[in-house]
Design a protein around this motif. Structure first.
Motif, mmCIF file in Angstrom:
data_model
loop_
_atom_site.group_PDB
_atom_site.id
_atom_site.type_symbol
_atom_site.label_atom_id
_atom_site.label_comp_id
_atom_site.label_asym_id
_atom_site.label_seq_id
_atom_site.Cartn_x
_atom_site.Cartn_y
_atom_site.Cartn_z
ATOM 1 N N LEU A 50 46.639 18.210 17.609
ATOM 2 C CA LEU A 50 47.379 19.130 16.739
ATOM 3 C C LEU A 50 46.452 19.890 15.797
ATOM 4 C CD1 LEU A 50 50.606 17.100 15.948
ATOM 5 C CD2 LEU A 50 50.379 19.147 17.382
ATOM 6 N N ARG A 51 45.425 19.219 15.283
ATOM 7 C CA ARG A 51 44.457 19.921 14.409
ATOM 8 C C ARG A 51 43.794 21.063 15.158
ATOM 9 N NH1 ARG A 51 42.677 14.957 12.449
ATOM 10 N NH2 ARG A 51 40.848 15.100 13.777
ATOM 11 N N VAL A 52 43.375 20.782 16.380
ATOM 12 C CA VAL A 52 42.727 21.815 17.200
ATOM 13 C C VAL A 52 43.739 22.883 17.596
ATOM 14 C CG1 VAL A 52 41.577 22.260 19.408
ATOM 15 C CG2 VAL A 52 40.940 20.253 18.051
ATOM 16 N N ALA A 53 44.922 22.465 18.024
ATOM 17 C CA ALA A 53 45.928 23.409 18.517
ATOM 18 C C ALA A 53 46.394 24.367 17.430
ATOM 19 C CB ALA A 53 47.111 22.647 19.102
ATOM 20 N N VAL A 54 46.608 23.870 16.220
ATOM 21 C CA VAL A 54 47.053 24.746 15.133
ATOM 22 C C VAL A 54 45.955 25.759 14.787
ATOM 23 C CG1 VAL A 54 47.662 24.821 12.675
ATOM 24 C CG2 VAL A 54 48.765 23.159 14.196
ATOM 25 N N ALA A 55 44.731 25.288 14.632
ATOM 26 C CA ALA A 55 43.630 26.204 14.317
ATOM 27 C C ALA A 55 43.434 27.229 15.436
ATOM 28 C CB ALA A 55 42.338 25.419 14.089
ATOM 29 N N ASP A 56 43.494 26.766 16.678
ATOM 30 C CA ASP A 56 43.318 27.664 17.818
ATOM 31 C C ASP A 56 44.492 28.627 17.933
ATOM 32 O OD1 ASP A 56 42.243 28.736 20.243
ATOM 33 O OD2 ASP A 56 43.576 27.405 21.368
ATOM 34 N N GLY A 57 45.694 28.151 17.716
ATOM 35 C CA GLY A 57 46.865 29.029 17.779
ATOM 36 C C GLY A 57 46.791 30.148 16.757
ATOM 37 N N LEU A 58 46.391 29.799 15.538
ATOM 38 C CA LEU A 58 46.256 30.827 14.491
ATOM 39 C C LEU A 58 45.112 31.787 14.808
ATOM 40 C CD1 LEU A 58 46.904 28.612 11.351
ATOM 41 C CD2 LEU A 58 48.455 30.298 12.387
ATOM 42 N N THR A 59 44.016 31.258 15.349
ATOM 43 C CA THR A 59 42.898 32.116 15.751
ATOM 44 C C THR A 59 43.324 33.041 16.886
ATOM 45 O OG1 THR A 59 41.324 30.412 15.086
ATOM 46 C CG2 THR A 59 40.499 32.130 16.553
ATOM 47 N N GLY A 60 44.079 32.498 17.838
ATOM 48 C CA GLY A 60 44.582 33.314 18.945
ATOM 49 C C GLY A 60 45.497 34.428 18.464
ATOM 50 N N LEU A 61 46.384 34.129 17.512
ATOM 51 C CA LEU A 61 47.251 35.174 16.943
ATOM 52 C C LEU A 61 46.427 36.234 16.220
ATOM 53 C CD1 LEU A 61 50.289 33.166 15.535
ATOM 54 C CD2 LEU A 61 50.314 34.868 17.380
ATOM 55 N N GLY A 62 45.424 35.791 15.487
ATOM 56 C CA GLY A 62 44.538 36.744 14.811
ATOM 57 C C GLY A 62 43.790 37.612 15.808
ATOM 58 N N ALA A 63 43.338 36.993 16.903
ATOM 59 C CA ALA A 63 42.646 37.754 17.949
ATOM 60 C C ALA A 63 43.588 38.779 18.576
ATOM 61 C CB ALA A 63 42.090 36.815 19.016
ATOM 62 N N MET A 64 44.835 38.389 18.804
ATOM 63 C CA MET A 64 45.811 39.339 19.364
ATOM 64 C C MET A 64 45.998 40.532 18.436
ATOM 65 S SD MET A 64 48.847 37.018 21.002
ATOM 66 C CE MET A 64 49.426 38.052 22.346
ATOM 67 N N ALA A 65 46.150 40.255 17.151
ATOM 68 C CA ALA A 65 46.347 41.344 16.184
ATOM 69 C C ALA A 65 45.125 42.250 16.116
ATOM 70 C CB ALA A 65 46.663 40.762 14.804
ATOM 71 N N ALA A 66 43.933 41.660 16.080
ATOM 72 C CA ALA A 66 42.702 42.451 15.989
ATOM 73 C C ALA A 66 42.496 43.288 17.245
ATOM 74 C CB ALA A 66 41.503 41.536 15.747
ATOM 75 N N VAL A 67 42.680 42.683 18.404
ATOM 76 C CA VAL A 67 42.507 43.408 19.667
ATOM 77 C C VAL A 67 43.515 44.544 19.761
ATOM 78 C CG1 VAL A 67 42.828 43.179 22.165
ATOM 79 C CG2 VAL A 67 41.387 41.552 20.948
ATOM 80 N N TYR A 68 44.758 44.257 19.408
ATOM 81 C CA TYR A 68 45.797 45.297 19.443
ATOM 82 C C TYR A 68 45.414 46.461 18.532
ATOM 83 C CZ TYR A 68 50.422 47.436 19.362
ATOM 84 O OH TYR A 68 51.468 48.323 19.463
ATOM 85 N N ALA A 69 44.967 46.154 17.328
ATOM 86 C CA ALA A 69 44.595 47.204 16.369
ATOM 87 C C ALA A 69 43.385 48.006 16.843
ATOM 88 C CB ALA A 69 44.316 46.584 15.000
ATOM 89 N N LEU A 70 42.463 47.369 17.553
ATOM 90 C CA LEU A 70 41.244 48.039 18.005
ATOM 91 C C LEU A 70 41.429 48.805 19.312
ATOM 92 C CD1 LEU A 70 38.678 45.220 17.204
ATOM 93 C CD2 LEU A 70 38.922 47.422 16.012
ATOM 94 N N THR A 71 42.552 48.597 19.965
ATOM 95 C CA THR A 71 42.792 49.220 21.269
ATOM 96 C C THR A 71 43.356 50.622 21.085
ATOM 97 O OG1 THR A 71 43.196 47.067 22.275
ATOM 98 C CG2 THR A 71 44.085 48.976 23.440
ATOM 99 N N ALA A 72 42.873 51.548 21.900
ATOM 100 C CA ALA A 72 43.397 52.916 21.873
ATOM 101 C C ALA A 72 44.903 52.882 22.119
ATOM 102 C CB ALA A 72 42.697 53.755 22.934
ATOM 103 N N ARG A 73 45.620 53.715 21.430
ATOM 104 C CA ARG A 73 47.086 53.717 21.475
ATOM 105 C C ARG A 73 47.637 53.744 22.907
ATOM 106 N NH1 ARG A 73 50.128 54.479 17.212
ATOM 107 N NH2 ARG A 73 48.413 55.453 16.087
ATOM 108 N N GLU A 74 47.035 54.549 23.772
ATOM 109 C CA GLU A 74 47.550 54.676 25.140
ATOM 110 C C GLU A 74 47.308 53.432 25.992
ATOM 111 O OE1 GLU A 74 43.419 56.386 25.024
ATOM 112 O OE2 GLU A 74 45.215 56.676 23.803
#
Length: 151
Positions: A50-74
């Motif tokens: 659970l310690r690993v999963a929670v940290a990884d889950g939050l990191t994964g969500l952050g990665a999704m947000a960052a990648v989405y923001a950095l991706t060209a709109r199209e």
């Protein structure tokens, strides 16, 4: 495999495909392919997991947000579809934790469990290297698609 690595591989798939309808199933398929490769795992206890999963889950969500923001709109829809597809098979973990059951049929959960090639001591050699490779693949694919469009 850490969910963050699944997310980053899905981003690369979405950027390379450029099409949400292709990226989603390819992301799902990539999840199972990556889980069959050697990766870090075999937790000492539920608390350790659970310690690993929670940290990884939050990191994964952050990665999704960052990648989405950095991706060209199209390209955002395809990249998001790839990331969602790549993460989707691991919804069994939070679902079991919060609701006491997996959202998937028993046969899917059994297959998902059988293909795992987990072992301790693979964090740096497998997970960190994999994350770096997937992030690089996303950057290359996203950059190549953007340069092609401008040309």
């Amino acid at each position: 495999m850490l969910i963050t690595n699944h997310v980053l591989s899905g981003a690369a798939i979405g950027a390379a495909s450029g099409r949400p309808a292709a990226a989603l199933p390819l992301g799902i398929a990539s999840h199972f392919a990556l889980d069959a490769l050697p990766h870090w795992g075999r937790w000492r206890s539920r608390e350790h997991f659970l310690r690993v999963a929670v940290a990884d889950g939050l990191t994964g969500l952050g990665a999704m947000a960052a990648v989405y923001a950095l991706t060209a709109r199209e390209r955002r829809a395809a990249v998001l579809a790839g990331m969602v597809g790549a993460a989707l098979p691991d919804l069994d973990k939070p679902s079991e934790l919060f609701f006491g059951r997996s959202p998937y049929p028993a046969a899917v959960d059994a297959f998902h469990g059988r293909i795992q090639d987990e072992a301790p001591g693979r964090f740096y050699s497998h997970e960190m290297v994999g994350g770096l490779l997937f992030a690089t693949a996303f950057a290359v694919a996203a950059g190549r698609r953007t340069r092609r469009k401008r040309a």
